[in-house]
Design a protein around this motif. Structure first.
Motif, mmCIF file in Angstrom:
data_model
loop_
_atom_site.group_PDB
_atom_site.id
_atom_site.type_symbol
_atom_site.label_atom_id
_atom_site.label_comp_id
_atom_site.label_asym_id
_atom_site.label_seq_id
_atom_site.Cartn_x
_atom_site.Cartn_y
_atom_site.Cartn_z
ATOM 1 N N PHE A 1 -9.574 -7.700 -23.656
ATOM 2 C CA PHE A 1 -10.228 -6.767 -22.738
ATOM 3 C C PHE A 1 -10.618 -5.433 -23.368
ATOM 4 O O PHE A 1 -11.315 -4.644 -22.747
ATOM 5 N N ASP A 2 -10.151 -5.144 -24.567
ATOM 6 C CA ASP A 2 -10.339 -3.833 -25.179
ATOM 7 C C ASP A 2 -11.523 -3.875 -26.136
ATOM 8 O O ASP A 2 -11.464 -4.515 -27.188
ATOM 9 N N HIS A 3 -12.602 -3.168 -25.771
ATOM 10 C CA HIS A 3 -13.807 -3.231 -26.604
ATOM 11 C C HIS A 3 -13.632 -2.551 -27.952
ATOM 12 O O HIS A 3 -14.416 -2.792 -28.868
ATOM 13 N N PHE A 4 -12.611 -1.702 -28.107
ATOM 14 C CA PHE A 4 -12.317 -1.124 -29.416
ATOM 15 C C PHE A 4 -11.691 -2.164 -30.343
ATOM 16 O O PHE A 4 -12.051 -2.274 -31.508
ATOM 17 N N LYS A 5 -10.742 -2.911 -29.820
ATOM 18 C CA LYS A 5 -9.927 -3.795 -30.655
ATOM 19 C C LYS A 5 -10.411 -5.232 -30.665
ATOM 20 O O LYS A 5 -10.409 -5.908 -31.703
ATOM 21 N N GLU B 1 -3.596 -3.068 -35.454
ATOM 22 C CA GLU B 1 -3.413 -2.931 -34.011
ATOM 23 C C GLU B 1 -3.184 -1.475 -33.630
ATOM 24 O O GLU B 1 -3.759 -0.962 -32.671
ATOM 25 N N SER B 2 -2.338 -0.775 -34.388
ATOM 26 C CA SER B 2 -2.052 0.615 -34.044
ATOM 27 C C SER B 2 -3.274 1.498 -34.253
ATOM 28 O O SER B 2 -3.474 2.471 -33.540
ATOM 29 N N LEU B 3 -4.105 1.149 -35.230
ATOM 30 C CA LEU B 3 -5.337 1.903 -35.452
ATOM 31 C C LEU B 3 -6.224 1.852 -34.223
ATOM 32 O O LEU B 3 -6.704 2.869 -33.718
ATOM 33 N N TYR B 4 -6.455 0.652 -33.697
ATOM 34 C CA TYR B 4 -7.311 0.515 -32.527
ATOM 35 C C TYR B 4 -6.684 1.159 -31.294
ATOM 36 O O TYR B 4 -7.374 1.670 -30.435
ATOM 37 N N LYS B 5 -5.359 1.127 -31.211
ATOM 38 C CA LYS B 5 -4.693 1.761 -30.080
ATOM 39 C C LYS B 5 -4.979 3.258 -30.070
ATOM 40 O O LYS B 5 -5.213 3.849 -29.023
ATOM 41 N N ASP B 6 -4.969 3.872 -31.234
ATOM 42 C CA ASP B 6 -5.283 5.295 -31.313
ATOM 43 C C ASP B 6 -6.689 5.569 -30.808
ATOM 44 O O ASP B 6 -6.950 6.547 -30.125
ATOM 45 N N MET B 7 -7.643 4.695 -31.164
ATOM 46 C CA MET B 7 -9.019 4.872 -30.699
ATOM 47 C C MET B 7 -9.069 4.811 -29.181
ATOM 48 O O MET B 7 -9.709 5.626 -28.514
ATOM 49 N N SER B 8 -8.373 3.810 -28.614
ATOM 50 C CA SER B 8 -8.383 3.635 -27.166
ATOM 51 C C SER B 8 -7.731 4.827 -26.474
ATOM 52 O O SER B 8 -8.221 5.326 -25.460
ATOM 53 N N ASP B 9 -6.620 5.310 -27.041
ATOM 54 C CA ASP B 9 -5.929 6.451 -26.447
ATOM 55 C C ASP B 9 -6.804 7.689 -26.405
ATOM 56 O O ASP B 9 -6.702 8.507 -25.489
ATOM 57 N N ARG B 10 -7.682 7.821 -27.380
ATOM 58 C CA ARG B 10 -8.559 8.992 -27.417
ATOM 59 C C ARG B 10 -9.441 9.050 -26.177
ATOM 60 O O ARG B 10 -9.711 10.113 -25.630
ATOM 61 N N TRP B 11 -9.897 7.874 -25.731
ATOM 62 C CA TRP B 11 -10.745 7.834 -24.532
ATOM 63 C C TRP B 11 -9.907 8.058 -23.269
ATOM 64 O O TRP B 11 -10.362 8.666 -22.310
#
Length: 396
Positions: A112-116, A38-48
């Protein structure tokens, strides 16, 4: 779509995380996953997310749309054509008009998060001369049902077990839609997931023209309504749309309902309606661009390797392979992710190699310094105490 096509300039940051209260309420967030993933995908989302303030400023400065019929004749359609990437990074093919022949699309996802989050179902109905002539429905066996879908849809776990792999599901969908204009309600949501996954599995770019019935309704057909959800159309047009009480939140039923919405809007505005797309509508555009920049490709490959490094440890229990992938990321300069160090140390712990656990913790503390969170700091302390106890016992 002919002369009705409006090509919208999509500003870089505008494609990421710019929301609106009209966003499709498809389902609740999926249940909490293992914290490392979960935290991995959160980092990806935060980058955007970091691009949002800059995007808003650029949007305010760019209020004109561009494009005309003559320009379409020179649109590059193959990745090896000159200008392909530059064109598709800049433009998105959205129109607010009515076609006789088109395909309606809809997806269900775990969130809702296309990364996660993952695609659960993809469906489409092909329409010719206003009539549905064929349909596609596919489930993703690599996904799972969210709590929302379990409670609000007719999708079953058996549907999932009998489905396609994610990659093959996407292949079947692309084969079905061909070059058709794509129609959907808040279709930017669907296209965001589809484009992201097509890029992730390296299956190409989704370049089809598209029409958003939510935008047609909000800005033209029903501007006096407070909301423009599918439910609102069913309630306001029960005879035309809701006559057979189709259950929502299965993508196939939703495509049938959305096809009726499109035809109802045609009845309101007329066959020759050609609505202007303005920058006020950018919030509803896909959050993933048609093409990727070189930087995005590099980042996607790294993101995929990060996901794989964690997946093979959690799902396959292949701790050695997981650490091999993490070492490759370190060699590529990806050294500022706490989760990678923790996963590597956890892998060594599972392998019974406390010396490597210690060396990983040393590298972790050296590279991350004061950026190690409280949870990770406590975990490190627990490991050091555990290893110290083992050493003490061995000395006795």
């Amino acid at each position: 779509m002919g002369t009705a096509i409006v090509i919208v300039v999509i500003i870089l940051g505008a494609l990421y995380k710019i929301g609106d209260n009209e966003n499709k309420k498809k389902q609740e967030k999926s249940s909490k996953e293992e914290i490392t993933t979960e935290s991995l995908y959160k980092d990806m989302s935060d980058r955007w997310d970091r691009d949002v303030s800059e995007a808003k400023e650029k949007i305010s400065q760019s209020t004109e749309t561009t494009g005309n019929a003559s320009e379409l004749e020179s649109i590059p359609t193959k990745p090896d054509e000159p200008g392909y990437k530059e064109y598709w990074l800049k433009y998105d093919r959205v129109g607010l008009d009515f076609s006789q022949d088109y395909t309606v699309i809809d997806i269900e996802t775990t969130g809702f998060d296309h990364f996660k989050d993952k695609i659960v179902e993809i469906s489409a109905v092909r329409v010719r001369n206003h009539e549905v002539v064929n349909q596609f429905q596919g489930f993703n066996k690599n996904s799972k049902l969210s709590k929302f879908l379990k409670e609000n849809s007719s999708i079953t776990q058996e549907n999932m077990r009998n489905g396609f792999s994610t990659e093959n599901l996407l292949r079947e969908f692309i084969s079905f839609i061909g070059d058709d204009t794509l129609v959907g309600h808040n279709v930017g949501f669907d296209l965001t997931f589809l484009r992201y996954n097509l890029h992730y599995y390296e299956l190409g770019d989704l370049r089809n023209d598209f029409v958003d019935t939510m935008l047609i309704g909000k800005y033209y057909a029903n501007p006096d309504w407070s909301h423009h959800r599918v439910d609102d159309y069913i309630a306001n047009y029960p005879k035309e749309i809701g006559f057979d009480n189709l259950t929502q939140h299965t993508a196939l039923n939703d495509t049938l309902i959305e096809q009726r919405i499109y035809e109802v809007q045609r009845g309101i505005l007329g066959d020759n309606f050609d609505g202007e797309v303005t920058s006020d509508m950018l919030w509803a555009m896909p959050k993933v661009r048609v093409a990727e920049t070189e930087e995005e490709i590099t980042q996607r490959v790294r993101d995929k390797k990060m996901v794989d490094a964690i997946r093979v440890a959690i799902d396959d229990k292949d701790y050695s392979h997981s650490n091999q992938l993490i070492n490759e990321l370190f060699e590529e300069g990806v050294t500022e992710h706490n989760k990678l160090y923790r996963r590597m140390a956890m892998n060594y712990k599972k392998m019974g190699d406390d010396n490597s656990v210690l060396s990983t913790i040393v590298k972790w503390q050296s590279n991350m310094g004061g950026n190690i969170g409280k949870g990770d700091t406590k975990w490190i302390q627990n490991q050091l105490e555990r290893i110290n106890q083992v050493i003490t016992l061995n000395r006795k």
